[in-house]
Design a protein around this motif. Sequence first.
Motif, short mmCIF file in Angstrom:
data_model
loop_
_atom_site.label_atom_id
_atom_site.label_comp_id
_atom_site.label_asym_id
_atom_site.label_seq_id
_atom_site.Cartn_x
_atom_site.Cartn_y
_atom_site.Cartn_z
N LEU A 64 3.11 -5.86 -7.02
CA LEU A 64 3.11 -5.88 -8.48
C LEU A 64 1.75 -5.46 -9.02
CD1 LEU A 64 4.84 -6.55 -10.97
CD2 LEU A 64 3.90 -8.88 -10.86
N SER A 65 0.70 -5.94 -8.38
CA SER A 65 -0.66 -5.55 -8.81
C SER A 65 -0.88 -4.06 -8.63
CB SER A 65 -1.71 -6.32 -8.00
OG SER A 65 -1.57 -7.70 -8.20
N LEU A 66 -0.45 -3.52 -7.51
CA LEU A 66 -0.57 -2.08 -7.26
C LEU A 66 0.25 -1.29 -8.28
CD1 LEU A 66 -1.66 0.25 -5.56
CD2 LEU A 66 0.25 -0.13 -3.98
N HIS A 67 1.43 -1.78 -8.58
CA HIS A 67 2.28 -1.14 -9.58
C HIS A 67 1.55 -1.03 -10.92
CE1 HIS A 67 5.76 -0.16 -12.02
NE2 HIS A 67 5.42 -1.17 -12.80
N PHE A 68 0.92 -2.13 -11.36
CA PHE A 68 0.21 -2.10 -12.64
C PHE A 68 -1.04 -1.24 -12.57
CE2 PHE A 68 2.92 -5.67 -13.85
CZ PHE A 68 3.28 -5.25 -15.12
N LEU A 69 -1.69 -1.19 -11.44
CA LEU A 69 -2.84 -0.30 -11.27
C LEU A 69 -2.40 1.16 -11.45
CD1 LEU A 69 -5.83 0.20 -10.51
CD2 LEU A 69 -5.07 0.28 -8.13
N ILE A 70 -1.28 1.51 -10.87
CA ILE A 70 -0.75 2.87 -11.00
C ILE A 70 -0.37 3.15 -12.45
CG2 ILE A 70 1.17 4.39 -10.35
CD1 ILE A 70 1.09 2.90 -7.57
N ALA A 71 0.29 2.20 -13.11
CA ALA A 71 0.67 2.38 -14.51
C ALA A 71 -0.56 2.55 -15.39
CB ALA A 71 1.52 1.20 -14.99
N MET A 72 -1.59 1.75 -15.14
CA MET A 72 -2.85 1.87 -15.91
C MET A 72 -3.50 3.23 -15.68
SD MET A 72 -3.37 -1.00 -17.57
CE MET A 72 -2.57 -2.60 -17.52
N THR A 73 -3.42 3.72 -14.45
CA THR A 73 -4.01 5.02 -14.13
C THR A 73 -3.30 6.12 -14.90
OG1 THR A 73 -4.65 4.23 -11.94
CG2 THR A 73 -4.56 6.62 -12.25
N PHE A 74 -1.98 6.08 -14.94
CA PHE A 74 -1.24 7.09 -15.71
C PHE A 74 -1.51 6.94 -17.21
CE2 PHE A 74 1.41 7.69 -11.85
CZ PHE A 74 1.27 9.07 -11.75
N ALA A 75 -1.66 5.72 -17.69
CA ALA A 75 -1.99 5.50 -19.11
C ALA A 75 -3.38 6.07 -19.41
CB ALA A 75 -1.94 4.02 -19.44
N TRP A 76 -4.33 5.81 -18.52
CA TRP A 76 -5.69 6.34 -18.69
C TRP A 76 -5.66 7.87 -18.70
CZ3 TRP A 76 -8.16 9.44 -15.08
CH2 TRP A 76 -9.47 9.78 -15.39
N PHE A 77 -4.96 8.49 -17.77
CA PHE A 77 -4.91 9.94 -17.67
C PHE A 77 -4.35 10.56 -18.95
CE2 PHE A 77 -2.85 13.95 -16.33
CZ PHE A 77 -3.99 14.63 -15.90
N TYR A 78 -3.26 10.03 -19.44
CA TYR A 78 -2.66 10.56 -20.68
C TYR A 78 -3.64 10.40 -21.83
CZ TYR A 78 0.86 11.67 -24.19
OH TYR A 78 1.57 12.27 -25.21
N PHE A 79 -4.28 9.26 -21.92
CA PHE A 79 -5.24 8.99 -22.99
C PHE A 79 -6.39 10.01 -22.95
CE2 PHE A 79 -8.84 6.99 -25.04
CZ PHE A 79 -8.27 6.40 -26.15
#
Length: 155
Positions: A64-79
């Motif tokens: 779950l932690s890794l999942h959220f890290l990946i989601a945050m990474t994609f959010a950061w990239f789009y931003f």
Amino acid sequence: MKSKTETIFLSGLIAGTLDVTAAIVVYGFILQKTTPIKLLQSIASGIFKKEAYEGGTKMAWYGLSLHFLIAMTFAWFYFVIYPYLPFLKRNPLISGLLYGFFVWIVMNLIVLPIAFPALPEKHLDFTLIISILILMFCIGLPIAFITRKYYSSNR
């Protein structure tokens, strides 16, 4: 949104929550292909390999932690790319759906084959289409709309 960090965190948190919830509901309850714990352990197995499936709920939490890290990474990239790509600003619905498809491509054609070299070949079927739609609606759209809101209110 007050800050860049808050915006990225919020969009990653919402996208990650929607994505993992959709995956659990679709694959765990509707299609009955897995359990929530096994699903999260499979995410952890990207790092911990077979040990992830023997680690119980602890490994599910790592997944779950890794999942959220990946989601945050994609959010950061789009931003980060948002101000430089004018087509992202035109229509958040279209750009969000396209970004979700981009996320699917990155995860399924780059990340997963690196983490799991012996993955079975993908075939265009119902499960594949569902996996693409989940990422388009649960990852792409929230990230696109939240990022747009930040940039619109901070001109």
